[in-house]
Design a protein around this motif. Structure first.
Motif, PDB file in Angstrom:
ATOM      1  N   ALA A   1      25.607  32.417  39.886  1.00  0.00           N
ATOM      2  CA  ALA A   1      26.507  32.509  38.820  1.00  0.00           C
ATOM      3  C   ALA A   1      27.550  33.833  39.137  1.00  0.00           C
ATOM      4  O   ALA A   1      28.724  33.712  38.893  1.00  0.00           O
ATOM      5  CB  ALA A   1      25.814  32.793  37.560  1.00  0.00           C
ATOM      6  N   GLN A   2      27.043  35.022  39.825  1.00  0.00           N
ATOM      7  CA  GLN A   2      27.782  35.929  40.088  1.00  0.00           C
ATOM      8  C   GLN A   2      28.745  35.570  41.226  1.00  0.00           C
ATOM      9  O   GLN A   2      29.833  36.100  41.018  1.00  0.00           O
ATOM     10  CB  GLN A   2      26.824  37.126  40.303  1.00  0.00           C
ATOM     11  CG  GLN A   2      25.855  37.614  39.513  1.00  0.00           C
ATOM     12  CD  GLN A   2      26.686  38.315  38.219  1.00  0.00           C
ATOM     13  OE1 GLN A   2      27.605  39.028  38.455  1.00  0.00           O
ATOM     14  NE2 GLN A   2      26.307  37.617  36.963  1.00  0.00           N
ATOM     15  N   LEU A   3      28.277  34.769  41.807  1.00  0.00           N
ATOM     16  CA  LEU A   3      29.252  34.240  43.231  1.00  0.00           C
ATOM     17  C   LEU A   3      30.505  33.531  42.623  1.00  0.00           C
ATOM     18  O   LEU A   3      31.671  33.811  43.087  1.00  0.00           O
ATOM     19  CB  LEU A   3      28.610  33.523  44.364  1.00  0.00           C
ATOM     20  CG  LEU A   3      29.129  32.926  45.451  1.00  0.00           C
ATOM     21  CD1 LEU A   3      29.911  33.988  46.221  1.00  0.00           C
ATOM     22  CD2 LEU A   3      28.426  31.932  46.174  1.00  0.00           C
ATOM     23  N   GLN A   4      30.049  32.729  41.526  1.00  0.00           N
ATOM     24  CA  GLN A   4      31.140  31.951  41.137  1.00  0.00           C
ATOM     25  C   GLN A   4      32.139  32.807  40.382  1.00  0.00           C
ATOM     26  O   GLN A   4      33.301  32.571  40.395  1.00  0.00           O
ATOM     27  CB  GLN A   4      30.563  30.888  40.007  1.00  0.00           C
ATOM     28  CG  GLN A   4      31.539  30.027  39.487  1.00  0.00           C
ATOM     29  CD  GLN A   4      32.455  29.006  40.554  1.00  0.00           C
ATOM     30  OE1 GLN A   4      31.735  28.462  41.255  1.00  0.00           O
ATOM     31  NE2 GLN A   4      33.801  29.185  40.507  1.00  0.00           N
ATOM     32  N   GLU A   5      31.712  33.801  39.600  1.00  0.00           N
ATOM     33  CA  GLU A   5      32.479  34.777  38.875  1.00  0.00           C
ATOM     34  C   GLU A   5      33.463  35.513  39.634  1.00  0.00           C
ATOM     35  O   GLU A   5      34.645  35.861  39.788  1.00  0.00           O
ATOM     36  CB  GLU A   5      31.740  35.636  37.887  1.00  0.00           C
ATOM     37  CG  GLU A   5      31.079  34.915  36.793  1.00  0.00           C
ATOM     38  CD  GLU A   5      30.474  36.045  35.781  1.00  0.00           C
ATOM     39  OE1 GLU A   5      30.730  37.151  36.101  1.00  0.00           O
ATOM     40  OE2 GLU A   5      29.905  35.610  35.026  1.00  0.00           O
ATOM     41  N   ALA A   6      32.848  35.822  40.956  1.00  0.00           N
ATOM     42  CA  ALA A   6      33.597  36.819  42.150  1.00  0.00           C
ATOM     43  C   ALA A   6      34.560  35.768  42.747  1.00  0.00           C
ATOM     44  O   ALA A   6      35.817  36.420  42.925  1.00  0.00           O
ATOM     45  CB  ALA A   6      32.399  37.206  43.072  1.00  0.00           C
ATOM     46  N   ARG A   7      34.356  34.659  42.859  1.00  0.00           N
ATOM     47  CA  ARG A   7      35.345  33.775  43.394  1.00  0.00           C
ATOM     48  C   ARG A   7      36.529  33.493  42.296  1.00  0.00           C
ATOM     49  O   ARG A   7      37.534  33.470  42.802  1.00  0.00           O
ATOM     50  CB  ARG A   7      34.623  32.347  43.901  1.00  0.00           C
ATOM     51  CG  ARG A   7      33.906  32.371  44.947  1.00  0.00           C
ATOM     52  CD  ARG A   7      33.246  31.152  45.253  1.00  0.00           C
ATOM     53  NE  ARG A   7      32.500  31.121  46.796  1.00  0.00           N
ATOM     54  CZ  ARG A   7      31.656  30.288  46.988  1.00  0.00           C
ATOM     55  NH1 ARG A   7      31.315  29.335  46.078  1.00  0.00           N
ATOM     56  NH2 ARG A   7      30.888  30.346  47.954  1.00  0.00           N
ATOM     57  N   TRP A   8      36.222  33.543  41.079  1.00  0.00           N
ATOM     58  CA  TRP A   8      37.105  33.095  40.192  1.00  0.00           C
ATOM     59  C   TRP A   8      38.038  34.568  40.054  1.00  0.00           C
ATOM     60  O   TRP A   8      39.212  34.339  39.955  1.00  0.00           O
ATOM     61  CB  TRP A   8      36.503  33.285  38.584  1.00  0.00           C
ATOM     62  CG  TRP A   8      36.050  31.646  38.479  1.00  0.00           C
ATOM     63  CD1 TRP A   8      36.087  30.640  39.372  1.00  0.00           C
ATOM     64  CD2 TRP A   8      35.310  31.243  37.427  1.00  0.00           C
ATOM     65  NE1 TRP A   8      35.420  29.690  38.750  1.00  0.00           N
ATOM     66  CE2 TRP A   8      34.880  29.971  37.622  1.00  0.00           C
ATOM     67  CE3 TRP A   8      34.775  31.979  36.396  1.00  0.00           C
ATOM     68  CZ2 TRP A   8      33.968  29.209  36.588  1.00  0.00           C
ATOM     69  CZ3 TRP A   8      33.933  31.114  35.359  1.00  0.00           C
ATOM     70  CH2 TRP A   8      33.572  29.942  35.659  1.00  0.00           C
ATOM     71  N   LEU A   9      37.433  35.699  40.190  1.00  0.00           N
ATOM     72  CA  LEU A   9      38.306  37.016  39.982  1.00  0.00           C
ATOM     73  C   LEU A   9      39.318  36.970  41.410  1.00  0.00           C
ATOM     74  O   LEU A   9      40.429  37.398  41.124  1.00  0.00           O
ATOM     75  CB  LEU A   9      37.414  38.059  40.074  1.00  0.00           C
ATOM     76  CG  LEU A   9      38.046  39.553  39.847  1.00  0.00           C
ATOM     77  CD1 LEU A   9      38.984  39.852  38.965  1.00  0.00           C
ATOM     78  CD2 LEU A   9      36.944  40.636  40.396  1.00  0.00           C
ATOM     79  N   LEU A  10      38.786  36.796  42.386  1.00  0.00           N
ATOM     80  CA  LEU A  10      39.750  36.820  43.595  1.00  0.00           C
ATOM     81  C   LEU A  10      40.696  35.706  43.588  1.00  0.00           C
ATOM     82  O   LEU A  10      41.864  36.139  43.995  1.00  0.00           O
ATOM     83  CB  LEU A  10      38.693  36.667  44.946  1.00  0.00           C
ATOM     84  CG  LEU A  10      37.438  37.624  45.193  1.00  0.00           C
ATOM     85  CD1 LEU A  10      37.030  37.412  46.690  1.00  0.00           C
ATOM     86  CD2 LEU A  10      38.310  38.993  45.143  1.00  0.00           C
ATOM     87  N   LYS A  11      40.224  34.727  43.143  1.00  0.00           N
ATOM     88  CA  LYS A  11      41.376  33.541  42.919  1.00  0.00           C
ATOM     89  C   LYS A  11      42.455  34.014  41.982  1.00  0.00           C
ATOM     90  O   LYS A  11      43.527  33.673  42.107  1.00  0.00           O
ATOM     91  CB  LYS A  11      40.745  32.369  42.618  1.00  0.00           C
ATOM     92  CG  LYS A  11      41.707  31.297  42.553  1.00  0.00           C
ATOM     93  CD  LYS A  11      42.478  30.773  43.703  1.00  0.00           C
ATOM     94  CE  LYS A  11      43.206  29.602  43.930  1.00  0.00           C
ATOM     95  NZ  LYS A  11      43.950  29.170  45.184  1.00  0.00           N
ATOM     96  N   GLY A  12      42.079  34.535  40.782  1.00  0.00           N
ATOM     97  CA  GLY A  12      42.977  35.152  39.911  1.00  0.00           C
ATOM     98  C   GLY A  12      43.701  36.391  40.413  1.00  0.00           C
ATOM     99  O   GLY A  12      44.943  36.099  39.888  1.00  0.00           O
ATOM    100  N   LEU A  13      43.187  37.108  41.081  1.00  0.00           N
ATOM    101  CA  LEU A  13      44.206  38.030  41.518  1.00  0.00           C
ATOM    102  C   LEU A  13      45.173  37.664  42.509  1.00  0.00           C
ATOM    103  O   LEU A  13      46.313  38.158  42.729  1.00  0.00           O
ATOM    104  CB  LEU A  13      43.163  39.255  42.347  1.00  0.00           C
ATOM    105  CG  LEU A  13      42.149  40.072  41.527  1.00  0.00           C
ATOM    106  CD1 LEU A  13      41.126  40.737  42.553  1.00  0.00           C
ATOM    107  CD2 LEU A  13      42.950  40.938  40.828  1.00  0.00           C
TER     108      LEU A  13
END
Length: 467
Positions: free
Chosen positions: A311-323
């Motif tokens: 779950a934390q990995l998914q959130e991290a990927r979302w953040l990097l993609k959003g940036l």
């Protein structure tokens, strides 16, 4: 080729958690973004600072920017041409300019809406009505005052009935943030539902709920609502989930920055071989990466721990993609702006051409609200100093030559005329209007007075100086 964020915002797709985060990142200032990233790294073990970054640049400040008033090419000193020329980013830690110039301009919800109002193709009368409506909004973005009260505040200058005021209100309700200027929660949600794609699951039923039984939802629950509407429970659950994904307080999206917040440029614009170019400043690019050690640990730990880390990995990927999407969208908008306003960069405010959000949005295939969010609280470093991106937009006035002159350009012309006036016989507003007309810009005396007052320039009888 459009990014997912640009396509989603441009085509109004359903507000998934990823899209909500992307919208949030897009409208953040650089200062807010750096705080958001720092908090994410602290709370998410799968995120780590990139090599050489701990949340603040440790390198020495870049040499001062260089500018040639003779029109020669300009670029920040020690610019990494390979990165900037390819559309990448470079570090821009220059501290040139006074501290006062680097203090962020405070922008409230009213400022944000008024700016869009003055860029709209509305009459002076409708803009006055719009300003009165915006002035009546509360911090959450709601209009709590009856239209009859708004009509009273416009007197004696303007006599407007409620239908006329309502027509202007509907225009404001389509500004960014979508849902602002609503009179009820149901209307606020309906406005946000209007911009969603027609294929959004649960959309039709969500509109029905927002228009009527929404207020009964807390008492009756989803099952009670399904019974009342005679709809399958699963479909009502989908519609309610869609409603809950919307923002019930759109006005809080434009929270004012504190007065002591300093400007950090998001983009740097320079001229190379006579062509204006743009690149993200080093501050604007992602500074975080996924922690590979924790990522590899997922394969070796138990189910409970693995579930948490995934779950934390998914959130991290979302953040990097959003940036990444934030940077791409911002750069597209800025490159369009410098193409449209090359004269402004070259010659200053007097060469600023009329330009609206709608024009940039149409050129890039985005929604107006996306462009508005992309430029909100964003600054660009140029040969003319660090400027807010809002400075590249201006409303227009028709000229005798068949073109348009921006209101900002006209203000610059008025200031120049006043600077060159005889101090013993200052130019009156009527004389200024005549001089502008002789230059092909027909403006009324009262328009000149409005622009002069906006620039905090005294009337002619107060400017008399005896040499």
């Amino acid at each position: 080729m459009k990014t997912r964020l640009q396509t989603s915002l441009g085509q109004h797709l359903v507000l998934t958690p990823q899209l909500q985060q992307a919208i949030k990142l897009l409208q953040m200032s650089t200062t807010e973004l750096e705080l958001e990233i720092a908090q994410a790294v602290e709370s998410n073990p799968l995120l780590d600072w990139a090599d050489g970054s701990d949340g603040s640049d440790g390198s020495d400040s870049e040499a001062p920017a260089e500018r040639s008033d003779s029109g020669d090419d300009w670029a920040p000193a020690e610019l990494d041409w390979s990165a900037a020329g390819s559309g990448g980013s470079f570090d821009d830690d220059d501290d040139t300019g006074s501290a006062a110039e680097r203090v962020a301009e405070i922008e409230t919800l009213a400022d944000h809406l008024l700016w869009q109002l003055h860029l709209s193709h509305l009459s002076a009368r409708d803009r006055s009505i719009g300003a009165a409506l915006i002035d009546a909004l509360d911090d959450d973005g709601y209009l709590r005052e009856p239209l009859a009260t708004i009509a009273e505040t416009l007197l004696p200058a303007i006599h407007a009935d409620e239908d006329e005021i309502l027509a202007v209100l509907h225009r404001i309700q389509r500004f960014d943030p979508v849902g602002a200027a609503a009179r009820t929660l149901g209307e606020c949600l309906q406005l946000q539902l209007e911009v969603l794609d027609e294929d959004t699951p649960g959309l039709a039923l969500a509109r029905q709920i927002a228009a009527g039984p929404l207020e009964r939802l807390p008492r009756s629950g989803v099952s009670g609502l399904a019974h009342e509407l005679k709809q399958p429970l699963a479909e009502v659950e989908t519609a309610v989930a869609l409603l809950r994904s919307l923002d019930p307080r759109p006005g809080t999206q434009i929270a004012p920055l504190s007065q002591d917040t300093y400007v950090v440029p998001d983009v740097v614009v320079w001229r190379q071989n006579g062509v204006w170019r743009a690149a993200l400043a080093g501050h604007a690019g992602p500074k975080v990466v996924i922690h590979r050690g924790y990522e590899q640990l997922i394969r070796r730990c138990g189910d409970a721990d693995a579930g948490y880390l995934r779950a934390q990995l998914q959130e991290a990927r979302w953040l990097l993609k959003g940036l990444q999407q934030r940077g791409e969208t911002l750069l597209r908008v800025v490159r369009s702006l410098i193409l449209q306003q090359a004269g402004f960069l070259e010659f200053g405010e007097q060469a600023l051409r009329p330009l609206t959000l709608r024009e940039i949005a149409a050129e890039l295939g985005l929604h107006e609200s996306t462009v508005s969010r992309a430029i909100a609280r964003k600054h660009v470093r140029t040969p003319r100093g660090t400027l807010p991106l809002r400075a590249f937009f201006a409303s227009g006035i028709d000229t005798d030559g068949g073109g348009e002159a921006s209101s900002t350009a006209i203000q610059a012309m008025i200031r120049r005329l006043i600077d060159d006036e005889n101090p013993r016989k200052p130019l009156s507003d009527a004389k200024l209007a005549d001089l502008l007309k002789s230059s092909g810009i027909p403006v009324a005396r009262r328009t000149v007075a409005k622009y002069r007052e906006a620039m905090n320039i005294s009337a002619s009888h107060e400017r008399v100086r005896i040499a």
